[in-house]
Design a protein around this motif. Structure first.
Motif, PDB file in Angstrom:
ATOM      1  N   ARG A  56      48.309  40.257  46.751  1.00 32.43           N
ATOM      2  CA  ARG A  56      48.795  39.008  46.185  1.00 32.43           C
ATOM      3  C   ARG A  56      49.732  39.165  44.999  1.00 32.43           C
ATOM      4  N   GLU A 135      37.978  35.077  43.657  1.00 30.96           N
ATOM      5  CA  GLU A 135      39.099  34.499  44.396  1.00 30.96           C
ATOM      6  C   GLU A 135      39.576  33.216  43.720  1.00 30.96           C
ATOM      7  N   SER A 136      38.649  32.404  43.268  1.00 35.41           N
ATOM      8  CA  SER A 136      39.022  31.167  42.579  1.00 35.41           C
ATOM      9  C   SER A 136      39.737  31.467  41.264  1.00 35.41           C
ATOM     10  N   ASN A 139      43.250  32.630  41.993  1.00 30.51           N
ATOM     11  CA  ASN A 139      44.140  31.505  42.303  1.00 30.51           C
ATOM     12  C   ASN A 139      44.635  30.832  41.032  1.00 30.51           C
ATOM     13  N   ASP A 140      43.729  30.626  40.077  1.00 27.86           N
ATOM     14  CA  ASP A 140      44.137  30.046  38.789  1.00 27.86           C
ATOM     15  C   ASP A 140      45.112  30.960  38.070  1.00 27.86           C
ATOM     16  N   ILE A 142      47.233  33.134  39.414  1.00 26.09           N
ATOM     17  CA  ILE A 142      48.548  33.077  40.065  1.00 26.09           C
ATOM     18  C   ILE A 142      49.245  31.765  39.754  1.00 26.09           C
ATOM     19  N   ASP A 143      48.472  30.678  39.694  1.00 25.77           N
ATOM     20  CA  ASP A 143      49.060  29.392  39.300  1.00 25.77           C
ATOM     21  C   ASP A 143      49.636  29.476  37.889  1.00 25.77           C
TER      22      ASP A 143
END
Length: 287
Positions: A56, A135-136, A139-140, A142-143
């Motif tokens: 990612r 994973e959560s 995601n934060d 990468i945001d």
């Protein structure tokens, strides 16, 4: 989409097993480097975490840490190893009989390693919940990189516009510069009381025009601006390409400055170099 290499994310998890906190932070780096700080019982997750980061992320120095606190209430139900306790009591009685003094302290028996045991947690089940939390958090993270990348894109776009404006100013200056050059040559001939030879004047003007001609540099600056905008629109891992383009920008700005023959063009060249340096500093943070 543009991604910054500077970002941070934090997430707290709660379960029957206790609480955990994931933290991910990163700074700019030429390649992707990952570092982990994990509790000993969860060291086995490191390989999965590395693979996830590689899938990612492209670049950056990434630090990932997990703080785990087991739930104390989950270990209130203690189990006694009765067989071990019985052996300890028999051995303690024998020692007491041999010495002829002393007595057995029940608390000492209970304190003996292995006599009282807390139920073991299901590490696999806990690990699965922790990975879902990771994973959560990722995601934060990468945001956060995307939000900062969007800001960097706006910053660079503004500087590109300013460079185009400086190039346009120089183009506007050039007719006046050529007229000034011609008047200056004619004045030199008049001061030297030299008969004006049209051919000679034209030759001098051609030589000066060649030395001061910046049309090629201006065209290249405009071309670089257009290409940089295309790269920004494409998005993705564009940091290295933009870094290379900053070198090309700087080369044209230096040549423009070396050909400047009046203060207006010199000022424009200096302003371009300032804008390019501002972009170069920010490009270092782009993935």
């Amino acid at each position: 989409m543009i991604y910054s290499m500077t970002a941070f994310a934090r997430k707290q998890l709660k379960g029957d097993w206790g609480t955990a906190v994931w933290e991910i932070r990163s700074v700019n780096q030429r390649y992707l480097e990952t570092y982990f700080r994990l509790p000993e019982q969860f060291r086995g997750l490191e390989t999965k975490l590395k693979d996830t980061f590689r899938k990612r992320l492209e670049r950056g120095k990434v630090e990932c840490s997990l703080r785990f606190d087991a739930n104390s209430t989950s270990s209130t139900c203690l189990n006694m190893n009765q067989e071990l306790a019985t052996q300890l009591i028999h051995n303690a009685q024998w020692v007491t009989e041999q010495m002829g003094t002393g007595q057995i302290n029940p608390v000492d028996i209970l304190k003996w390693p292995g006599v009282m045991q807390a139920p073991e947690q299901d590490i696999d089940a806990v690990s699965a919940e922790l990975m879902a939390g990771f994973e959560s958090t990722l995601n934060d993270f990468i945001d956060s990189r995307a939000a900062e990348g969007a800001n960097l894109g706006v910053f660079i776009e503004q500087r590109l516009t300013n460079i185009s404006e400086q190039a346009a100013k120089v183009r506007d200056f050039m007719p006046a510069v050529h007229a000034w050059q011609k008047a200056r040559i004619l004045k030199k001939f008049e001061d030297a009381k030299v008969d004006l030879d049209g051919t000679r004047v034209e030759q001098e003007l051609v030589l000066l025009a060649q030395k001061s001609d910046v049309a090629e540099e201006l065209d290249r600056l405009d071309s670089h601006v257009s290409e940089a905008r295309n790269v920004l629109k494409k998005g993705g891992a564009i940091g290295r390409r933009l870094d290379f383009m900053m070198q090309e920008f700087n080369r044209e700005a230096n040549t423009l400055g070396s050909k400047a023959i009046n203060t207006d063009i010199t000022a424009a060249a200096v302003e371009c170099k300032v804008l390019i340096e501002q972009m170069r500093e920010q490009v270092q943070n782009i993935e």
